[in-house]
Scaffold this motif. Structure first.
Motif, PDB file in Angstrom:
ATOM      1  N   UNK A 114      16.221  -8.615   3.511  1.00 42.75           N
ATOM      2  CA  UNK A 114      16.043  -7.437   2.539  1.00 42.75           C
ATOM      3  C   UNK A 114      15.248  -7.929   1.457  1.00 42.75           C
ATOM      4  N   UNK A 115      15.525  -9.374   1.279  1.00 41.34           N
ATOM      5  CA  UNK A 115      14.643  -9.860   0.216  1.00 41.34           C
ATOM      6  C   UNK A 115      13.446 -10.583   0.387  1.00 41.34           C
ATOM      7  N   UNK A 116      13.150 -11.085   1.731  1.00 39.57           N
ATOM      8  CA  UNK A 116      11.961 -12.050   2.026  1.00 39.57           C
ATOM      9  C   UNK A 116      11.319 -11.649   3.175  1.00 39.57           C
ATOM     10  N   UNK A 117      11.687 -10.764   3.872  1.00 36.08           N
ATOM     11  CA  UNK A 117      11.232 -10.066   5.027  1.00 36.08           C
ATOM     12  C   UNK A 117       9.677  -9.915   5.130  1.00 36.08           C
ATOM     13  N   UNK A 118       8.716 -10.696   6.249  1.00 35.72           N
ATOM     14  CA  UNK A 118       7.598 -10.320   6.234  1.00 35.72           C
ATOM     15  C   UNK A 118       7.401  -9.612   7.522  1.00 35.72           C
ATOM     16  N   UNK A 119       8.429  -9.019   8.099  1.00 33.12           N
ATOM     17  CA  UNK A 119       7.861  -8.146   9.344  1.00 33.12           C
ATOM     18  C   UNK A 119       8.053  -9.085  10.686  1.00 33.12           C
ATOM     19  N   UNK A 120       8.241 -10.235  10.372  1.00 34.45           N
ATOM     20  CA  UNK A 120       7.975 -11.253  11.340  1.00 34.45           C
ATOM     21  C   UNK A 120       8.900 -12.256  11.405  1.00 34.45           C
ATOM     22  N   UNK A 121       9.891 -12.493  12.335  1.00 35.29           N
ATOM     23  CA  UNK A 121      10.828 -13.878  12.032  1.00 35.29           C
ATOM     24  C   UNK A 121       9.963 -15.066  11.971  1.00 35.29           C
ATOM     25  N   UNK A 122      10.591 -15.770  11.212  1.00 39.70           N
ATOM     26  CA  UNK A 122       9.941 -17.100  10.939  1.00 39.70           C
ATOM     27  C   UNK A 122      11.032 -18.272  10.869  1.00 39.70           C
ATOM     28  N   UNK A 123      10.679 -19.423  10.987  1.00 36.74           N
ATOM     29  CA  UNK A 123      11.512 -20.890  11.058  1.00 36.74           C
ATOM     30  C   UNK A 123      10.915 -21.252   9.576  1.00 36.74           C
ATOM     31  N   UNK A 124      11.834 -21.651   8.661  1.00 36.73           N
ATOM     32  CA  UNK A 124      11.380 -22.403   7.356  1.00 36.73           C
ATOM     33  C   UNK A 124      12.028 -23.608   7.361  1.00 36.73           C
ATOM     34  N   UNK A 125      11.490 -24.865   7.147  1.00 38.56           N
ATOM     35  CA  UNK A 125      12.172 -26.093   7.092  1.00 38.56           C
ATOM     36  C   UNK A 125      13.035 -26.324   6.093  1.00 38.56           C
ATOM     37  N   UNK A 126      14.239 -27.088   6.077  1.00 41.30           N
ATOM     38  CA  UNK A 126      15.271 -27.360   5.016  1.00 41.30           C
ATOM     39  C   UNK A 126      15.549 -28.756   5.107  1.00 41.30           C
TER      40      UNK A 126
END
Length: 195
Positions: A181-193
């Motif tokens: 709801x806040x950061x969707x781009x339409x495509x699932x992604x993996x973000x490094x943490x």
């Protein structure tokens, strides 16, 4: 820290709804964040919430023929760096990590509705917990849930039936849903943490 001191278990968030969470005083707190980008702090808070909220992780190993093998294992996390589980040394995944200790792991809640998943992906290296550390880490492993079987050190070394394993994470990623709801781009992604 002496071998008889048990590290305090982390707060558990069993049954919490998936979403953008932050850990605060042992409680998961819902945060709606606005802005053009997701901060590293928010990513790490979300990833920590996923780890704390789940009891099982899927461990991906490689067999002697180079074929993948996946196994669900109950785990106890020590923060986001180390993950502990008990298995038979004769289990397929245990034999695989003896040959090749490099693994991949995913932690997620399979009970949420489609499109609501949160997940943390890891690359890690597995080792047997050394005999000299068994008393401390066996107690820590068993401390996460009240009803979990407590293993004594002698139950986790040869010739006993079980061993205590530790995966030391080398890299982590958080799944960010395409419809976030806040950061969707339409495509699932993996973000490094925790890089």
């Amino acid at each position: 820290m002496s071998a008889t001191v048990v590290p305090a278990p982390r707060a558990s968030a069993m049954g919490q709804q998936a979403g953008p969470w932050s850990c605060s005083a042992g409680t998961l707190v819902r945060r709606r964040l606005r802005g053009s980008g997701m901060s590293q702090e928010v990513l790490e808070q979300r990833a920590a919430a996923v780890i704390e909220a789940n009891k099982y992780m899927t461990l991906a190993t490689v067999d002697a023929d180079g074929l993948p093998w996946v196994s669900p294992v109950y785990f106890t996390p020590d923060g986001h760096a180390d993950f502990y589980w008990v298995s038979s040394p004769d289990a397929e995944h245990s034999l695989n990590v003896t040959r090749n200790p490099e693994v991949s792991i995913v932690i997620y809640d399979s009970s949420v509705a489609v499109g609501q998943a949160s997940a943390v992906y890891l690359r890690a290296r597995v080792e047997l917990v050394p005999d000299a550390e068994l008393e401390r880490w066996a107690a820590f492993y068993s401390s996460r849930l009240a009803g979990l079987r407590a293993f004594g050190p002698d139950e986790l070394r040869a010739p006993a039936d079980f061993r205590l394993y530790r995966a030391r994470a080398a890299a982590h990623w958080l799944l960010v849903r395409g419809r976030d709801p806040d950061y969707g781009t339409g495509i699932d992604s993996r973000r490094p943490v925790w890089a």
